[in-house]
Design an enzyme around this catalytic site. Structure first.
Site, mmCIF file in Angstrom:
data_model
loop_
_atom_site.group_PDB
_atom_site.id
_atom_site.type_symbol
_atom_site.label_atom_id
_atom_site.label_comp_id
_atom_site.label_asym_id
_atom_site.label_seq_id
_atom_site.Cartn_x
_atom_site.Cartn_y
_atom_site.Cartn_z
ATOM 1 N N THR A 113 -49.600 -68.794 40.932
ATOM 2 C CA THR A 113 -50.320 -69.299 42.109
ATOM 3 C C THR A 113 -50.056 -70.778 42.385
ATOM 4 O OG1 THR A 113 -52.285 -69.741 40.781
ATOM 5 C CG2 THR A 113 -52.154 -67.587 41.842
ATOM 6 N N GLY A 114 -49.281 -71.445 41.513
ATOM 7 C CA GLY A 114 -48.877 -72.830 41.807
ATOM 8 C C GLY A 114 -47.748 -72.815 42.826
ATOM 9 N N SER A 115 -47.375 -73.996 43.346
ATOM 10 C CA SER A 115 -46.408 -73.987 44.450
ATOM 11 C C SER A 115 -45.037 -73.486 44.001
ATOM 12 C CB SER A 115 -46.327 -75.366 45.106
ATOM 13 O OG SER A 115 -45.887 -76.308 44.166
ATOM 14 N N LYS A 124 -58.027 -67.199 38.003
ATOM 15 C CA LYS A 124 -57.716 -66.500 39.249
ATOM 16 C C LYS A 124 -57.542 -64.995 39.040
ATOM 17 C CE LYS A 124 -56.477 -70.275 42.068
ATOM 18 N NZ LYS A 124 -55.374 -71.089 42.521
ATOM 19 N N GLU A 181 -39.998 -78.525 33.531
ATOM 20 C CA GLU A 181 -39.320 -79.714 33.020
ATOM 21 C C GLU A 181 -40.357 -80.711 32.547
ATOM 22 O OE1 GLU A 181 -36.696 -81.692 35.768
ATOM 23 O OE2 GLU A 181 -36.131 -83.205 34.285
ATOM 24 N N GLU A 199 -22.843 -80.586 27.892
ATOM 25 C CA GLU A 199 -22.958 -81.963 28.350
ATOM 26 C C GLU A 199 -23.219 -82.854 27.152
ATOM 27 O OE1 GLU A 199 -26.194 -81.289 31.080
ATOM 28 O OE2 GLU A 199 -27.689 -81.990 29.659
ATOM 29 N N HIS A 240 -31.228 -85.446 32.212
ATOM 30 C CA HIS A 240 -31.857 -84.510 31.280
ATOM 31 C C HIS A 240 -32.375 -85.261 30.054
ATOM 32 C CE1 HIS A 240 -29.244 -80.949 32.853
ATOM 33 N NE2 HIS A 240 -30.386 -81.048 33.519
#
Lengths: 298, 389
Positions: A17-19, A43, A98, A209, A247
């Site tokens: 339910t978060g964006s 919820k 993140e 990386e 990162h």
């Protein structure tokens, strides 16, 4: 076949339910993934666009038989969300979030050592088995079903690689973003091992990386075990030491984590190195050629 | 996030670690006054976010108030270049003035993350004051490394083992055990990513003291370390880095003339590599992030456009969550706001790429060149900025 997820995967979204959870939960469903439930404490009993929302993961597992969780819970609660998924009997948790504190991840990884759940991420784009199931935030339309396994520490750089592969006619079995944090649930080696055993994966593309030594460890494993052509690209040849390149895990520290060392280790293990980010698909084709295989058999 | 030495020591002192008496000063007069309290004999230490200060002249022992003032005058408001900084060095805005402590032995202790083990580890060395990586290479028997199981923690028996390794017994052995346990508690409670005492000394009067201290805090944990987050010293960063951080943009200033704007950290690194391979020199690393809104993208462009060292810009966007048409609109808005006409090469792929391209090609005021490929885009900006012959 592919690995980890397919059309039968039943997905619960923690933080639906978060964006971000809402947006990507619905995009995954549009792609064809079975989004069977959402979890947001407080919820429970509501619905989001027809998807039932529960207070706990356990209820989502019991009622909707979810076996995969996609986690969008913000950093302060992310570790707890992962642990909850594990205790609820989820098979695979994919943490997109993140910025999860390292201390939380150290504890989570220790706890998961005694769990049957696999964690992918955090700080990752998720994974996709093209044409079947997407559990993540990557754009679905650049992927093509096929037989290249892709594993990466990055997000958009993976999309770049996938697009090149698709444009070159090299479809993908499964693409796994393992995440850009210093502590992650699933390593390169874990994914390489799954690709090795997957009959639908004919070749592997690895994107690494700077920071840490995961690529060097992967190189050692590849030399000993991997029976399929591998190509790789390592980002950060020109990254200055001591600076965190976006990162949390992308930092050269104390002479360790340099791109040149990773490239040398992979090359020593017979991996075809893409010299530039513009030639990733080309490197994959070369790897097939070097193995005496045609990439179009794939 | 790094802490200054004086901040790190104050933090350790809260946990009962013994530190030298000292005072932070920001002017020559303050340095003189501080030196007076030590009757002139003291150490002045430049406070910068880098190690290697001693060899770079950033740490000086003085014998008189006058000498303290001279050294302070030489160090303050200058930039200190050490092996750990770039050529420009870091500004010295404060000095730590400390008492002189007669030392009997120098040791080393640190706590840090072992990435491959996914656990914290304690590193102890009987060779204090040296670079630990060098000691580990040259005399590995002088270094002990202990990986900590997070469910068990660092226990008194572990600490006793380290005290034995140091050959410290009796009161000093007990002090070592208390110190190690306090360090671990501090490390966890403050979400540190590095906590290093080098050297940890045994003083001539048999006390255990942290002569130097280095602490870094996990950036991802600053949301629950409000007190520490406030300690960040913006003077130690490039002003553009400070500005970018305010908008949550990952930005690192570099030496070249070509500004880079990319979405995603990996792709941003790859773009710098590509640019360098094509003979260009990046002016920065910039990752606007995956879910950036238009305000953030506009600010990112403005940071590049307002940077006097930027002669041209390379934009590389892979649209996914982020739509190419929104990036194009933000670019035009930012360029209009700054009135800049420097050449900009744009390469976009993914979501709404064609719409983005159309928006960029419809405008006529700006010097924007569209390129389809990553390599051709990097080549194009390098060529545009090459001195005409």
């Amino acid at each position: 076949m592919a690995i980890l997820i397919d059309r039968h995967s039943r997905i619960v979204v923690q933080g639906l339910t978060g964006s971000s959870g809402r947006r990507h939960g619905l995009l995954c469903r549009d792609y064809g993934s079975q989004i069977v439930a959402g979890v947001t404490p407080g919820k429970g009993g509501t619905h989001l666009d027809g998807i039932p929302v529960f207070d706990t993961v356990a209820e989502a597992v019991e009622t909707c038989h979810a076996d995969v969780s996609m986690i969008f819970v913000p950093p302060p609660g992310a570790a707890e969300a992962i642990l909850e998924a594990s205790e609820a009997g989820i098979r695979l948790a994919v943490c997109i979030t993140e910025g999860v504190p390292v201390r939380d991840m150290v504890l989570v990884n220790r706890a998961l050592a005694n769990s049957s759940m696999r964690l992918i991420g955090p700080n990752c784009p998720g994974l996709i088995t093209p044409g079947q199931c997407k559990v993540g935030i990557m754009p679905g339309d650049i992927h093509q079903p096929g037989s290249i396994g892709v594993v990466s520490r990055s997000g958009t750089l993976t999309y770049e690689a996938v697009k090149q592969l698709s444009d070159a006619g090299l479809g993908q079995s499964t693409c796994v973003g393992i995440g850009g944090d210093p502590i992650i649930g699933t390593s390169f080696i874990d994914v390489l091992s799954l690709f090795n055993d997957d009959p639908d994966t004919k070749g592997v593309f690895l994107i690494g990386e700077i920071g840490g030594t995961a690529e060097e460890q992967a190189a050692a494993w590849i030399r000993q075990h991997l029976r399929k052509p591998v190509a790789a690209y390592i980002a950060g040849m020109t990254a200055p030491p001591g600076k965190r390149m976006g990162h949390a895990g992308a930092i050269i520290s104390g002479g360790s984590g340099r791109a040149a060392d990773k490239i040398a280790a992979l090359r020593d293990s017979g991996v075809q190195i893409a010299e530039s980010p513009a030639s990733m698909a080309l490197a994959m084709q070369k790897a097939f050629k070097a193995a005496g295989l045609s990439s179009h058999d794939s | 996030m790094k802490l200054h030495e004086y901040q790190a020591k104050a933090l350790l002192a809260q946990y009962g670690v013994v530190i030298p008496r000292g005072q932070l000063v920001r002017s020559v007069d303050e340095a003189g006054q501080a030196a007076e309290t030590f009757s002139g004999a003291c150490v002045l230490k430049a406070q910068v976010y880098a190690g290697g200060r001693g060899k770079a002249g950033g740490v000086a022992r003085v014998e008189s108030v006058e000498q303290a003032r001279q050294i302070a005058d030489r160090l303050l408001h200058r930039r200190l270049v050490t092996v750990q900084t770039d050529e420009a060095g870091l500004p010295v805005t404060s000095l730590l003035v400390e008492e002189l402590v007669p030392v009997a032995r120098e040791l080393y202790l640190s706590l840090t993350l072992d990435r491959s083990a996914g656990r914290y580890c304690l590193i102890a060395s009987a060779e204090g004051g040296m670079d630990i990586e060098q000691t580990a290479r040259l005399t590995p028997e002088r270094v002990r490394r202990l990986t900590i199981d997070p469910l068990v923690g660092l226990r008194a028996f572990h600490a006793r083992g380290i005290a034995r390794f140091f050959n410290l017994e009796g009161d000093l052995g007990d002090a070592t055990v208390s110190l190690i346990l306090a360090l671990y508690r501090c490390f966890l409670e403050k979400d540190a990513s590095l906590l290093e005492i080098n050297p940890l000394v045994v003083t001539a009067d048999n006390r255990l003291m942290a002569m130097d201290a280095k602490v870094s805090i996990d950036d991802s944990a600053l949301f629950r370390q409000h007190d520490l987050a406030g300690l960040k010293d913006d003077s130690q960063y490039d002003p553009l880095e400070v500005r970018a951080a305010r908008s949550d943009i990952a930005y690192i200033k570099m030496d070249g003339r070509i500004g880079c704007l990319v979405n995603g950290a990996g792709l941003a690194m790859a773009t710098l590599d590509m640019l360098t391979e094509c003979g260009g020199q990046p002016a920065n690393f910039l990752d606007v992030g995956g879910g950036a809104d238009q305000d953030k993208v506009r600010e990112a462009f403005r940071i590049l456009l307002e940077d006097p060292s930027v002669d041209g810009i390379l934009v590389n966007i892979f649209g996914g969550i982020m739509r190419c048409d929104l990036i194009a609109e933000s670019l035009i808005a930012a360029a209009a706001a700054t009135g800049s006409h420097i050449p900009i090469v744009v390469r976009m792929a993914g979501a709404r790429r064609d719409e983005g391209r159309r928006i960029l090609e419809e405008q006529t005021d700006l010097n924007i060149v569209w390129q389809d490929g990553l390599a051709s885009a990097a080549n194009a900006i390098v060529k545009l900025l090459a001195p005409s012959t």
